[in-house]
Scaffold this motif. Structure first.
Motif, PDB file in Angstrom:
ATOM      1  N   GLN A  10      52.218  55.745  39.955  1.00  0.00           N
ATOM      2  CA  GLN A  10      52.235  54.344  39.515  1.00  0.00           C
ATOM      3  C   GLN A  10      50.926  53.655  39.894  1.00  0.00           C
ATOM      4  O   GLN A  10      50.564  53.613  41.068  1.00  0.00           O
ATOM      5  CB  GLN A  10      53.397  53.611  40.195  1.00  0.00           C
ATOM      6  CG  GLN A  10      53.542  52.155  39.762  1.00  0.00           C
ATOM      7  CD  GLN A  10      54.638  51.420  40.522  1.00  0.00           C
ATOM      8  OE1 GLN A  10      54.921  51.733  41.681  1.00  0.00           O
ATOM      9  NE2 GLN A  10      55.246  50.449  39.893  1.00  0.00           N
ATOM     10  N   PRO A  11      50.185  53.111  38.926  1.00  0.00           N
ATOM     11  CA  PRO A  11      48.970  52.365  39.283  1.00  0.00           C
ATOM     12  C   PRO A  11      49.338  51.036  39.931  1.00  0.00           C
ATOM     13  O   PRO A  11      50.408  50.497  39.660  1.00  0.00           O
ATOM     14  CB  PRO A  11      48.276  52.151  37.940  1.00  0.00           C
ATOM     15  CG  PRO A  11      49.351  52.237  36.912  1.00  0.00           C
ATOM     16  CD  PRO A  11      50.430  53.129  37.461  1.00  0.00           C
ATOM     17  N   PHE A  12      48.451  50.499  40.789  1.00  0.00           N
ATOM     18  CA  PHE A  12      48.811  49.207  41.402  1.00  0.00           C
ATOM     19  C   PHE A  12      48.616  48.075  40.400  1.00  0.00           C
ATOM     20  O   PHE A  12      49.205  47.008  40.542  1.00  0.00           O
ATOM     21  CB  PHE A  12      48.061  48.962  42.726  1.00  0.00           C
ATOM     22  CG  PHE A  12      46.612  48.589  42.589  1.00  0.00           C
ATOM     23  CD1 PHE A  12      45.629  49.561  42.589  1.00  0.00           C
ATOM     24  CD2 PHE A  12      46.218  47.265  42.490  1.00  0.00           C
ATOM     25  CE1 PHE A  12      44.293  49.221  42.467  1.00  0.00           C
ATOM     26  CE2 PHE A  12      44.886  46.902  42.373  1.00  0.00           C
ATOM     27  CZ  PHE A  12      43.917  47.897  42.353  1.00  0.00           C
ATOM     28  N   THR A  13      47.800  48.289  39.397  1.00  0.00           N
ATOM     29  CA  THR A  13      47.721  47.367  38.267  1.00  0.00           C
ATOM     30  C   THR A  13      47.068  48.109  37.113  1.00  0.00           C
ATOM     31  O   THR A  13      46.621  49.247  37.266  1.00  0.00           O
ATOM     32  CB  THR A  13      46.942  46.079  38.592  1.00  0.00           C
ATOM     33  OG1 THR A  13      47.188  45.110  37.544  1.00  0.00           O
ATOM     34  CG2 THR A  13      45.447  46.317  38.692  1.00  0.00           C
ATOM     35  N   ILE A  14      47.014  47.490  35.955  1.00  0.00           N
ATOM     36  CA  ILE A  14      46.189  48.009  34.879  1.00  0.00           C
ATOM     37  C   ILE A  14      45.154  46.947  34.536  1.00  0.00           C
ATOM     38  O   ILE A  14      45.371  45.746  34.742  1.00  0.00           O
ATOM     39  CB  ILE A  14      47.001  48.389  33.623  1.00  0.00           C
ATOM     40  CG1 ILE A  14      47.701  47.168  33.025  1.00  0.00           C
ATOM     41  CG2 ILE A  14      47.995  49.505  33.931  1.00  0.00           C
ATOM     42  CD1 ILE A  14      48.218  47.425  31.619  1.00  0.00           C
ATOM     43  N   ALA A  15      44.016  47.412  34.037  1.00  0.00           N
ATOM     44  CA  ALA A  15      42.950  46.496  33.626  1.00  0.00           C
ATOM     45  C   ALA A  15      42.673  46.751  32.151  1.00  0.00           C
ATOM     46  O   ALA A  15      42.572  47.902  31.731  1.00  0.00           O
ATOM     47  CB  ALA A  15      41.694  46.740  34.460  1.00  0.00           C
ATOM     48  N   GLU A  16      42.563  45.675  31.387  1.00  0.00           N
ATOM     49  CA  GLU A  16      42.326  45.806  29.953  1.00  0.00           C
ATOM     50  C   GLU A  16      40.944  45.249  29.624  1.00  0.00           C
ATOM     51  O   GLU A  16      40.677  44.073  29.844  1.00  0.00           O
ATOM     52  CB  GLU A  16      43.418  45.051  29.183  1.00  0.00           C
ATOM     53  CG  GLU A  16      44.816  45.519  29.543  1.00  0.00           C
ATOM     54  CD  GLU A  16      45.907  44.798  28.752  1.00  0.00           C
ATOM     55  OE1 GLU A  16      46.009  45.034  27.544  1.00  0.00           O
ATOM     56  OE2 GLU A  16      46.645  44.002  29.363  1.00  0.00           O
ATOM     57  N   TYR A  17      40.097  46.126  29.098  1.00  0.00           N
ATOM     58  CA  TYR A  17      38.732  45.751  28.730  1.00  0.00           C
ATOM     59  C   TYR A  17      38.640  45.660  27.210  1.00  0.00           C
ATOM     60  O   TYR A  17      39.131  46.541  26.509  1.00  0.00           O
ATOM     61  CB  TYR A  17      37.748  46.825  29.180  1.00  0.00           C
ATOM     62  CG  TYR A  17      37.655  47.056  30.663  1.00  0.00           C
ATOM     63  CD1 TYR A  17      36.633  46.468  31.407  1.00  0.00           C
ATOM     64  CD2 TYR A  17      38.552  47.888  31.321  1.00  0.00           C
ATOM     65  CE1 TYR A  17      36.522  46.708  32.771  1.00  0.00           C
ATOM     66  CE2 TYR A  17      38.450  48.124  32.678  1.00  0.00           C
ATOM     67  CZ  TYR A  17      37.439  47.534  33.404  1.00  0.00           C
ATOM     68  OH  TYR A  17      37.327  47.766  34.749  1.00  0.00           O
ATOM     69  N   PHE A  18      37.968  44.625  26.728  1.00  0.00           N
ATOM     70  CA  PHE A  18      37.795  44.470  25.283  1.00  0.00           C
ATOM     71  C   PHE A  18      36.311  44.336  24.939  1.00  0.00           C
ATOM     72  O   PHE A  18      35.529  43.813  25.744  1.00  0.00           O
ATOM     73  CB  PHE A  18      38.562  43.238  24.794  1.00  0.00           C
ATOM     74  CG  PHE A  18      40.049  43.392  24.924  1.00  0.00           C
ATOM     75  CD1 PHE A  18      40.778  44.077  23.968  1.00  0.00           C
ATOM     76  CD2 PHE A  18      40.718  42.884  26.036  1.00  0.00           C
ATOM     77  CE1 PHE A  18      42.152  44.234  24.104  1.00  0.00           C
ATOM     78  CE2 PHE A  18      42.088  43.046  26.175  1.00  0.00           C
ATOM     79  CZ  PHE A  18      42.799  43.726  25.208  1.00  0.00           C
ATOM     80  N   PRO A  19      35.948  44.781  23.724  1.00  0.00           N
ATOM     81  CA  PRO A  19      34.531  44.694  23.329  1.00  0.00           C
ATOM     82  C   PRO A  19      34.131  43.311  22.841  1.00  0.00           C
ATOM     83  O   PRO A  19      33.070  43.153  22.249  1.00  0.00           O
ATOM     84  CB  PRO A  19      34.430  45.743  22.199  1.00  0.00           C
ATOM     85  CG  PRO A  19      35.799  45.828  21.626  1.00  0.00           C
ATOM     86  CD  PRO A  19      36.752  45.514  22.742  1.00  0.00           C
ATOM     87  N   THR A  20      34.998  42.333  23.090  1.00  0.00           N
ATOM     88  CA  THR A  20      34.738  40.970  22.633  1.00  0.00           C
ATOM     89  C   THR A  20      34.585  40.062  23.850  1.00  0.00           C
ATOM     90  O   THR A  20      35.528  39.943  24.629  1.00  0.00           O
ATOM     91  CB  THR A  20      35.924  40.452  21.799  1.00  0.00           C
ATOM     92  OG1 THR A  20      36.406  41.506  20.984  1.00  0.00           O
ATOM     93  CG2 THR A  20      35.525  39.265  20.972  1.00  0.00           C
TER      94      THR A  20
END
Lengths: 168, 168, 168, 168
Positions: D89-99
């Motif tokens: 289980q990750p402690f969080t997820i990070a979402e990266y966008f090209p915008t």
């Protein structure tokens, strides 16, 4: 005034407030962290022999980390080399009540137990009241036969730990 | 023998064992679950006014879920409509000691507090000893100015909650 | 250039990189957050009828929250009123590989799936390719019989979700 | 057909689907698991020198555990002895966008990154494109000055990791 209580004091307190406990699932992992085996204690009790998790009370003025280390040392010996996580978040909590039928049962007390999976890297040997420490594969731990050798509360926590490790 | 203790009993127990608490961060979310605002209590204390989380003791024979609901009702009123998670895993635990300098401080006791973020969907109004419930955006809560209006223990838990919600 | 891919593009991409998925366990809870029932989809597939979790791909430029809401709406209809957690931490991840024998299996692709438990408060009805949405108690979901109606990957995630909710 | 892509293939795929990444916070802990220091990479980039987490892509057919070990080895060398948790289980997820402007930014791609805190027990030395691995105390990492030496996305993940470790 130290953290240890007389039997009378402990008896009194146990009827007044919930007690803070830790329940610990000791595991051995491979070099990528995947669980390889799970350690269960073999204990002699009044009504026979049973398998159990490492468990115990958090004392007055003791940190949860100190309690985890102390109980692992008590049951697995002084060179088990436990690797506690840098996060103190338990993977679940277990609530024991002195009333049969309402969830987990502990005739002695109402206890709120913080549950942890702790990898150990060193030698483990029985200590204190433990007859033996036995290591089982996740496949063995999943069997109803092995779980029937534990009290139902510990078997539930163990299944939750298997789920947390992706082994259900 | 009910769960409530006389002042003398409570004083005695508090010097013997750690007490079980809950610390709750009430939030409002949008329809995708993203936090929009965080509710803090405004409380009058001996040394002035300060902001605080919803917090309180878990009673003998009370489940943690019952304690969370009871304390939210006590501080936010009976129609706050809290949405507790189906998982009882706290996002962290907080350990308070009656000794200054060793982590979080509570002069009254050693407490182990289970920390939860709880969305509320209904109307919230001050109740009990609370002067006001105020809702702040994550951006406002991040400011040192607002955090300085809380005791340092609650400010730490609040920052951890912001981290858990991706708002740090 | 929208997020949807032509069949050829999707086929190409699926052989190059792991795909991002979500697997969702919809639940109904009581007012204290305790799970009461778990929703499973009944789906017609080439080899018969089976039960399944809500599952699907995260599209280019789509947030994970948007993907969760979209897939819930696709399978449970537009008025299911899902209550996403303010924390985006999945309770586990599931890894599917196109090679039988190495963990979870998906002949189409390598997928890394973020797994969430999501309470729903509204009306749920079958939509898209779903024949039916059926709600089961935790006790029913624990039975091998019901789990045998799902593919093994979804049954594993479901058992992990039961563990997370204290229902194993 | 191996997991590595040609530059053209990678460029194509990156415009079609979100990429799976891991972001890793390497830490050193004391014997009770409490974090003592946090390792940050010093990297030379086009626009100067900056500090960074260990980060990288999960390849086709690679497990997340394999990816974590491979990226730690790439950046900290072959004898860092990482101690991965038995839970994936990750402690969080990070979402990266090209915008720019919509959360975390990565001009190259949309990426969903699984974030882990990983204790290391061995010797760490710079490898690959890393100039240096520097260990900082939690107190140092909390300072805005040090965080300003990182890109904002990594600084956010780092603050979330500090929260997870009770060090905010």
């Amino acid at each position: 005034m130290g953290p240890w209580l007389s039997p009378e004091e402990l008896e009194f307190v146990r009827r007044k407030v919930p007690m803070v406990y830790v329940d610990i699932v000791p595991v051995r992992t491979d070099e990528s962290g995947q669980v390889e085996s799970i350690g269960l204690l073999l204990e002699a009790q009044d009504d026979g022999i049973s398998r159990a998790l490492v468990t115990g009370r958090v004392l007055f003025h003791e940190t949860v980390r100190e309690a985890i280390v102390r109980h692992l040392e008590k049951d697995l010996g002084p060179v088990a080399l436990p690797q506690l996580s840098p996060s103190i978040q338990p993977f679940t909590i277990a609530e024991y009540f002195p009333t049969p039928g309402s969830g987990k049962y502990d005739e002695r007390q109402h206890a709120v137990s913080l549950c942890y999976i702790v990898p150990v890297m060193g030698e483990c040997g029985p200590a204190a009241d433990t007859l033996e420490v036995t290591w089982f594969t996740p496949g063995e731990v999943r069997t109803p036969e092995l779980q029937a050798e534990m009290n139902e509360s510990h078997a539930q926590i163990l299944r939750q730990a298997l789920g947390q490790m992706g082994e259900l």
